[in-house]
Design a protein around this motif. Structure first.
Motif, mmCIF file in Angstrom:
data_model
loop_
_atom_site.group_PDB
_atom_site.id
_atom_site.type_symbol
_atom_site.label_atom_id
_atom_site.label_comp_id
_atom_site.label_asym_id
_atom_site.label_seq_id
_atom_site.Cartn_x
_atom_site.Cartn_y
_atom_site.Cartn_z
ATOM 1 N N ARG A 1 0.779 -1.545 -0.013
ATOM 2 C CA ARG A 1 0.070 -0.303 -0.050
ATOM 3 C C ARG A 1 0.830 1.131 0.058
ATOM 4 O O ARG A 1 2.083 1.211 0.335
ATOM 5 C CB ARG A 1 -0.793 -0.004 1.160
ATOM 6 C CG ARG A 1 -1.832 -1.056 1.255
ATOM 7 C CD ARG A 1 -2.663 -1.087 2.542
ATOM 8 N NE ARG A 1 -3.537 -2.125 2.941
ATOM 9 C CZ ARG A 1 -4.607 -2.287 2.546
ATOM 10 N NH1 ARG A 1 -5.382 -1.316 1.766
ATOM 11 N NH2 ARG A 1 -5.263 -3.485 2.793
ATOM 12 N N ARG A 5 1.969 5.330 -1.616
ATOM 13 C CA ARG A 5 2.138 5.936 -2.803
ATOM 14 C C ARG A 5 3.691 6.229 -3.123
ATOM 15 O O ARG A 5 4.478 6.359 -2.066
ATOM 16 C CB ARG A 5 1.648 7.525 -2.755
ATOM 17 C CG ARG A 5 0.136 7.634 -2.653
ATOM 18 C CD ARG A 5 -0.335 9.219 -2.441
ATOM 19 N NE ARG A 5 -0.317 9.639 -3.842
ATOM 20 C CZ ARG A 5 -0.526 11.072 -3.943
ATOM 21 N NH1 ARG A 5 -0.638 11.962 -2.993
ATOM 22 N NH2 ARG A 5 -0.777 11.390 -5.423
ATOM 23 N N TYR A 18 -0.578 1.271 -13.676
ATOM 24 C CA TYR A 18 -0.984 2.652 -13.094
ATOM 25 C C TYR A 18 -0.201 2.521 -11.616
ATOM 26 O O TYR A 18 -0.497 1.940 -10.717
ATOM 27 C CB TYR A 18 -2.557 2.618 -13.166
ATOM 28 C CG TYR A 18 -3.108 2.524 -14.179
ATOM 29 C CD1 TYR A 18 -3.475 3.526 -15.292
ATOM 30 C CD2 TYR A 18 -3.549 1.014 -14.583
ATOM 31 C CE1 TYR A 18 -4.023 3.274 -16.399
ATOM 32 C CE2 TYR A 18 -4.083 0.750 -16.080
ATOM 33 C CZ TYR A 18 -4.391 1.901 -16.817
ATOM 34 O OH TYR A 18 -4.880 1.681 -17.799
ATOM 35 N N ASN A 32 0.347 4.539 -8.094
ATOM 36 C CA ASN A 32 0.016 5.339 -7.084
ATOM 37 C C ASN A 32 1.187 5.990 -6.668
ATOM 38 O O ASN A 32 2.124 5.569 -6.074
ATOM 39 C CB ASN A 32 -0.561 4.629 -5.908
ATOM 40 C CG ASN A 32 -1.290 5.574 -4.902
ATOM 41 O OD1 ASN A 32 -1.481 6.679 -5.069
ATOM 42 N ND2 ASN A 32 -1.868 4.945 -3.928
ATOM 43 N N SER A 33 1.374 7.515 -7.147
ATOM 44 C CA SER A 33 2.507 8.289 -7.166
ATOM 45 C C SER A 33 2.232 9.677 -6.935
ATOM 46 O O SER A 33 1.255 10.173 -7.139
ATOM 47 C CB SER A 33 3.498 7.896 -8.141
ATOM 48 O OG SER A 33 2.903 8.088 -9.297
ATOM 49 N N GLN A 86 7.989 5.601 -12.309
ATOM 50 C CA GLN A 86 6.823 4.708 -12.442
ATOM 51 C C GLN A 86 7.499 3.394 -13.374
ATOM 52 O O GLN A 86 6.985 2.522 -13.174
ATOM 53 C CB GLN A 86 5.655 5.295 -13.148
ATOM 54 C CG GLN A 86 5.044 6.149 -12.239
ATOM 55 C CD GLN A 86 5.365 7.631 -12.245
ATOM 56 O OE1 GLN A 86 6.472 7.837 -12.982
ATOM 57 N NE2 GLN A 86 4.738 8.637 -11.579
ATOM 58 N N SER A 108 -3.292 9.594 -9.249
ATOM 59 C CA SER A 108 -3.129 10.154 -8.095
ATOM 60 C C SER A 108 -3.783 9.287 -6.595
ATOM 61 O O SER A 108 -3.565 9.404 -5.605
ATOM 62 C CB SER A 108 -3.936 11.253 -7.965
ATOM 63 O OG SER A 108 -5.452 11.139 -8.271
ATOM 64 N N SER A 109 -4.553 8.083 -6.975
ATOM 65 C CA SER A 109 -4.771 7.242 -5.990
ATOM 66 C C SER A 109 -5.258 6.028 -6.778
ATOM 67 O O SER A 109 -5.402 5.919 -7.810
ATOM 68 C CB SER A 109 -6.006 7.722 -5.383
ATOM 69 O OG SER A 109 -7.385 7.895 -6.383
ATOM 70 N N LEU A 110 -5.348 4.928 -5.935
ATOM 71 C CA LEU A 110 -5.673 3.589 -6.506
ATOM 72 C C LEU A 110 -6.781 2.949 -5.449
ATOM 73 O O LEU A 110 -6.434 3.288 -4.396
ATOM 74 C CB LEU A 110 -4.501 2.581 -6.834
ATOM 75 C CG LEU A 110 -3.566 2.829 -7.943
ATOM 76 C CD1 LEU A 110 -2.282 1.901 -8.005
ATOM 77 C CD2 LEU A 110 -4.459 2.935 -9.388
ATOM 78 N N ASN A 154 -5.825 1.983 -1.542
ATOM 79 C CA ASN A 154 -4.580 2.805 -1.626
ATOM 80 C C ASN A 154 -3.355 1.679 -1.986
ATOM 81 O O ASN A 154 -2.113 1.895 -1.523
ATOM 82 C CB ASN A 154 -4.210 3.143 -0.051
ATOM 83 C CG ASN A 154 -3.087 4.052 0.078
ATOM 84 O OD1 ASN A 154 -2.905 5.076 -0.898
ATOM 85 N ND2 ASN A 154 -2.262 4.216 0.917
#
Length: 161
Positions: A52, A54, A99, A101-102, A109, A138-140, A143
């Motif tokens: 979990r 970023r 994708y 989360n960063s 990435q 920005s989110s997944l 988290n």
């Protein structure tokens, strides 16, 4: 030339998990003609999300690479299931999309996604090399650190129920 990818898994000591069940209203893998499309996979292991956070804030590059590899194992579990219990119907890993989360200023990435891409080459050799896209988001869900989706070319045959 025939390839025994199931045997290669065993030789490498790579154990595929049971394919994770979808948590929402979608199918995790779909065979269409000679392609298997695998829905985005998170880094679930034994029913729990293992990674979990970023990238750049709570998750390291190494965490993200490990998460991507686990996504790849889940993808392969779905491909094996869709191919009737074997990976030997795979002719090529065609495409992957990651994708990550960063944080907005993160640019690692693609390095994170290598955790999944390297697994495909480890298992399938040159047939594991694929085109890919990897972007920061920005989110997944839950988290998670990374979600990966994939498309494989397969030898047509019996489709799993």
């Amino acid at each position: 030339m025939t390839h025994d990818f199931d045997e290669r898994l065993a030789r490498l000591g790579v154990l595929l998990p049971s394919p994770p069940k979808p948590l929402y209203n979608y199918v995790p893998a779909l065979v269409s003609g000679n392609h298997v499309h695998v829905a985005g996979q998170l880094s679930f292991e034994d029913g729990a999300l293992r990674h979990r956070g970023r990238l750049g804030d709570g998750a390291t590059l190494e965490d993200a690479r490990e998460a991507a590899r686990l996504c790849g194992l889940n993808i392969l579990a779905h491909v094996r299931n869709a191919c009737g219990g074997t990976l030997n119907r795979v002719t090529h890993c065609l495409r992957m999309t990651g994708y990550v989360n960063s944080m907005p200023d993160c640019t690692e990435q693609p390095a994170a996604m290598d955790g999944c891409s390297n697994l495909m080459v480890e298992i399938f050799g040159e047939r594991g090399r694929h085109v890919r896209t990897c972007v920061g988001v920005s989110s997944l869900p839950f988290n998670g650190v990374i979600v990966v989706e994939a498309v494989f070319e397969i030898v047509p045959g019996v489709v799993a129920p």
